[in-house]
Design an enzyme around this catalytic site. Structure first.
Site, PDB file in Angstrom:
ATOM      1  N   ASP A  56       0.882  -1.158   0.000  1.00 17.40           N
ATOM      2  CA  ASP A  56       0.000   0.000   0.000  1.00 17.40           C
ATOM      3  C   ASP A  56       0.923   1.212   0.000  1.00 17.40           C
ATOM      4  O   ASP A  56       1.994   1.178   0.591  1.00 17.40           O
ATOM      5  CB  ASP A  56      -0.884   0.005   1.249  1.00 17.40           C
ATOM      6  CG  ASP A  56      -1.886   1.143   1.232  1.00 17.40           C
ATOM      7  OD1 ASP A  56      -2.406   1.462   0.137  1.00 17.40           O
ATOM      8  OD2 ASP A  56      -2.149   1.733   2.295  1.00 17.40           O
ATOM      9  N   GLU A 111      -1.240  -1.232  -6.009  1.00 16.59           N
ATOM     10  CA  GLU A 111      -2.480  -0.673  -6.528  1.00 16.59           C
ATOM     11  C   GLU A 111      -2.223   0.081  -7.828  1.00 16.59           C
ATOM     12  O   GLU A 111      -1.138   0.618  -8.021  1.00 16.59           O
ATOM     13  CB  GLU A 111      -3.022   0.375  -5.564  1.00 16.59           C
ATOM     14  CG  GLU A 111      -3.542  -0.119  -4.282  1.00 16.59           C
ATOM     15  CD  GLU A 111      -3.837   1.075  -3.396  1.00 16.59           C
ATOM     16  OE1 GLU A 111      -5.003   1.440  -3.284  1.00 16.59           O
ATOM     17  OE2 GLU A 111      -2.895   1.640  -2.837  1.00 16.59           O
ATOM     18  N   ASP A 132      -3.466   0.854   7.036  1.00 17.57           N
ATOM     19  CA  ASP A 132      -2.593   0.682   5.875  1.00 17.57           C
ATOM     20  C   ASP A 132      -2.130  -0.767   5.694  1.00 17.57           C
ATOM     21  O   ASP A 132      -2.039  -1.256   4.569  1.00 17.57           O
ATOM     22  CB  ASP A 132      -1.376   1.605   5.994  1.00 17.57           C
ATOM     23  CG  ASP A 132      -1.764   3.069   6.032  1.00 17.57           C
ATOM     24  OD1 ASP A 132      -2.779   3.416   5.388  1.00 17.57           O
ATOM     25  OD2 ASP A 132      -1.076   3.862   6.688  1.00 17.57           O
TER      26      ASP A 132
END
Ligand SMILES: [Zn+2]
Length: 253
Positions: A57, A162, A243
Site C-alpha cells: 500500500d 495498486e 494501511d
C-alpha cells in the site's frame, strides 16, 4: 570512453559497464556535470526465487506499507537540506535582481557590449549552489527508492501494488502530496523494470475497497475516511492498522 567527433574522454562510474554498448547520450546537468547515459545490451542474471509474495500500500506519511506489516516512511530529503538551499535561494533572488538592474543601466547608457547574466559571477555561483542542492535532494530520494525496490525484488517473487490512477486523482496541492506522487511514480517504474530484469512479477491490482474490507474475514465495513488510522472488524473482532490491512487486501486481490 571514445565518443564520435570528440575522441577519448575520461569518465567515472560506480559500476563497470558490461554488455554490448548500443548508444550513449551525453547530458549536461544544471550543476555543470556531464553525464553519459549508456544503453547496453546485456544478459542480467535473474535473482533466486524467494517463494514469497507481497502486497504494497502506498501513502503520504509512510511511502510504502507491506502486507508483512513493515512501514517504510517517506523521508523528506527536501526538508533536511531546506535551510542550506534556502540560504542560496535568497542570495540567488537578490543577485539576479541586482544583475538585471546593472544590465538595464548598461543598455540605458548604450554600452558597446552590455553585460549579460552570465557575466555576473556572484549570480552564477548562487545559481550553481541552488542547482547543487536540488540535485542532491533528487539523488538522495532516488537512492532511497532504489534501495527499497532492490530489497523488494530480492525478497519477493510476486509484488502487488495498486493502480496509481485513483490515488493521483486526489486533488491536493500540498507539497507532501506532490512529493508522494512523484515518488510513487518512480517506485512503480523501478519495480516494473527490476521485476523484468530479475525474473520477478509485478501485478497491478484494482484498489477498490482495499481500505474498507477486513483482510481476515472479507467483511465490508463501509467507507473509512482518511483520519481513521485503525479499526476493529465487527464480524471477526480483529483490530486492523488501516494501511497494513489495505496492503493485505492488495496481496489477496
Ligand atoms: Zn473480519
Amino acid at each position: 570512453m571514445k565518443l564520435p567527433k570528440i575522441g577519448f574522454v575520461r569518465f567515472k562510474s560506480g559500476k563497470k559497464v558490461t554488455g554490448k554498448i548500443k548508444n550513449v547520450t551525453i547530458r549536461l546537468s544544471s550543476t555543470g556535470k556531464y553525464y553519459a547515459i549508456v544503453l547496453v545490451d546485456a544478459d542480467i542474471k535473474e535473482l533466486p526465487k524467494a517463494n514469497n509474495s507481497v502486497g504494497l500500500d502506498i501513502g503520504v506519511a509512510d511511502l510504502m506499507i507491506t502486507s508483512d506489516g513493515v512501514k517504510h516512511p517517506t523521508i523528506r530529503f527536501d526538508q533536511i537540506l531546506a535551510k542550506k538551499k534556502h540560504y542560496w535561494e535568497k542570495r540567488l533572488a537578490r543577485r539576479r535582481l541586482q544583475a538585471q538592474k546593472e544590465i538595464a543601466w548598461d543598455k540605458h547608457n548604450k554600452a558597446l557590449v552590455p553585460r549579460e547574466l552570465s557575466d555576473f559571477k556572484n549570480y552564477q555561483k548562487a545559481r550553481l549552489m541552488v542547482a547543487k542542492y536540488s540535485e542532491k535532494i533528487a539523488n538522495q530520494r532516488n537512492n532511497y527508492l532504489h534501495l527499497l525496490t532492490k530489497q523488494l525484488v530480492k525478497q519477493y517473487d510476486v509484488i502487488k501494488i495498486e493502480d496509481l490512477k485513483t490515488k493521483n486523482l486526489m486533488k491536493n496541492h500540498q507539497l507532501a502530496r506532490a512529493i508522494a506522487n512523484q515518488s510513487w511514480r518512480e517506485l512503480r517504474s523501478q519495480l516494473q523494470y527490476k521485476c523484468d530484469w530479475y525474473g520477478k512479477q509485478l501485478v497491478i491490482v484494482n484498489p477498490r475497497k482495499t481500505s474498507q474490507i477486513c483482510s481476515s474475514c472479507g467483511y465490508d465495513d463501509g467507507k473509512h475516511t482518511l483520519e481513521i488510522r485503525q479499526w476493529t472488524c465487527p464480524n471477526c473482532g480483529i483490530n486492523h492498522d488501516r494501511d497494513i490491512n489495505a496492503a493485505k487486501n492488495i496481496l489477496n486481490a
